[in-house]
Design a protein around this motif. Structure first.
Motif, PDB file in Angstrom:
ATOM      1  N   TRP A   1       0.836  -1.191   0.000  1.00 62.86           N
ATOM      2  CA  TRP A   1       0.000   0.000   0.000  1.00 62.86           C
ATOM      3  C   TRP A   1       0.889   1.266   0.000  1.00 62.86           C
ATOM      4  O   TRP A   1       0.598   2.230  -0.706  1.00 62.86           O
ATOM      5  CB  TRP A   1      -0.911   0.002   1.225  1.00 62.86           C
ATOM      6  N   LYS A   2       1.977   1.236   0.765  1.00 62.09           N
ATOM      7  CA  LYS A   2       2.900   2.373   0.782  1.00 62.09           C
ATOM      8  C   LYS A   2       3.605   2.533  -0.554  1.00 62.09           C
ATOM      9  O   LYS A   2       3.919   3.647  -0.976  1.00 62.09           O
ATOM     10  CB  LYS A   2       3.925   2.199   1.896  1.00 62.09           C
ATOM     11  N   GLU A   3       3.872   1.436  -1.231  1.00 65.54           N
ATOM     12  CA  GLU A   3       4.523   1.522  -2.533  1.00 65.54           C
ATOM     13  C   GLU A   3       3.589   2.126  -3.554  1.00 65.54           C
ATOM     14  O   GLU A   3       4.031   2.815  -4.478  1.00 65.54           O
ATOM     15  CB  GLU A   3       4.966   0.129  -2.992  1.00 65.54           C
ATOM     16  N   MET A   4       2.299   1.895  -3.427  1.00 67.40           N
ATOM     17  CA  MET A   4       1.332   2.440  -4.377  1.00 67.40           C
ATOM     18  C   MET A   4       1.151   3.938  -4.160  1.00 67.40           C
ATOM     19  O   MET A   4       0.891   4.660  -5.108  1.00 67.40           O
ATOM     20  CB  MET A   4      -0.012   1.731  -4.229  1.00 67.40           C
TER      21      MET A   4
END
Length: 112
Positions: free
Chosen positions: A108-111
């Motif tokens: 989710w943080k990468e997105m």
């Protein structure tokens, strides 16, 4: 194999350190006398005092130069420290789980 080579390097460094320990003590004592003579030379008021402490300093400098093989002992001590550090280094890496739901926050943080 790596541990064996580290053991051999550590053994060689330890033997070199033990063979130069006398020079290291001599260098330490002569440098301490040289430092003391320098401090007394700077603080001396009379010319006779300055000459006396200069002579003591020159003699201590001669003994310090005579103990130059102590540098090999200091290098062996540093190498032994690095061998010890390499021996105790553990490179453990956590394998990342393959399940995407276990790693949801990271994805989710990468997105974002």
């Amino acid at each position: 194999m790596k541990k064996f080579l580290l053991f051999i390097a550590g053994a060689i460094c330890f033997i070199v350190l033990l063979s130069h320990i006398g020079f290291m003590v001599g260098l330490l004592v002569s440098l301490a006398i040289l430092w003391f003579a320098f401090r007394r030379f700077v603080r001396a008021e009379s010319a006779g005092g300055k000459v006396l402490w200069a002579i003591v300093g020159i003699i201590a400098l001669g003994f310090s130069i005579g103990n130059i093989p102590a540098i090999f002992g200091i290098i062996a001590l540093a190498a032994l420290y690095y061998v010890y550090k390499a021996w105790n280094s553990h490179k453990t890496s956590k394998p990342e789980p393959e399940d995407p739901f276990d790693n949801f926050d990271k994805q989710w943080k990468e997105m974002m």
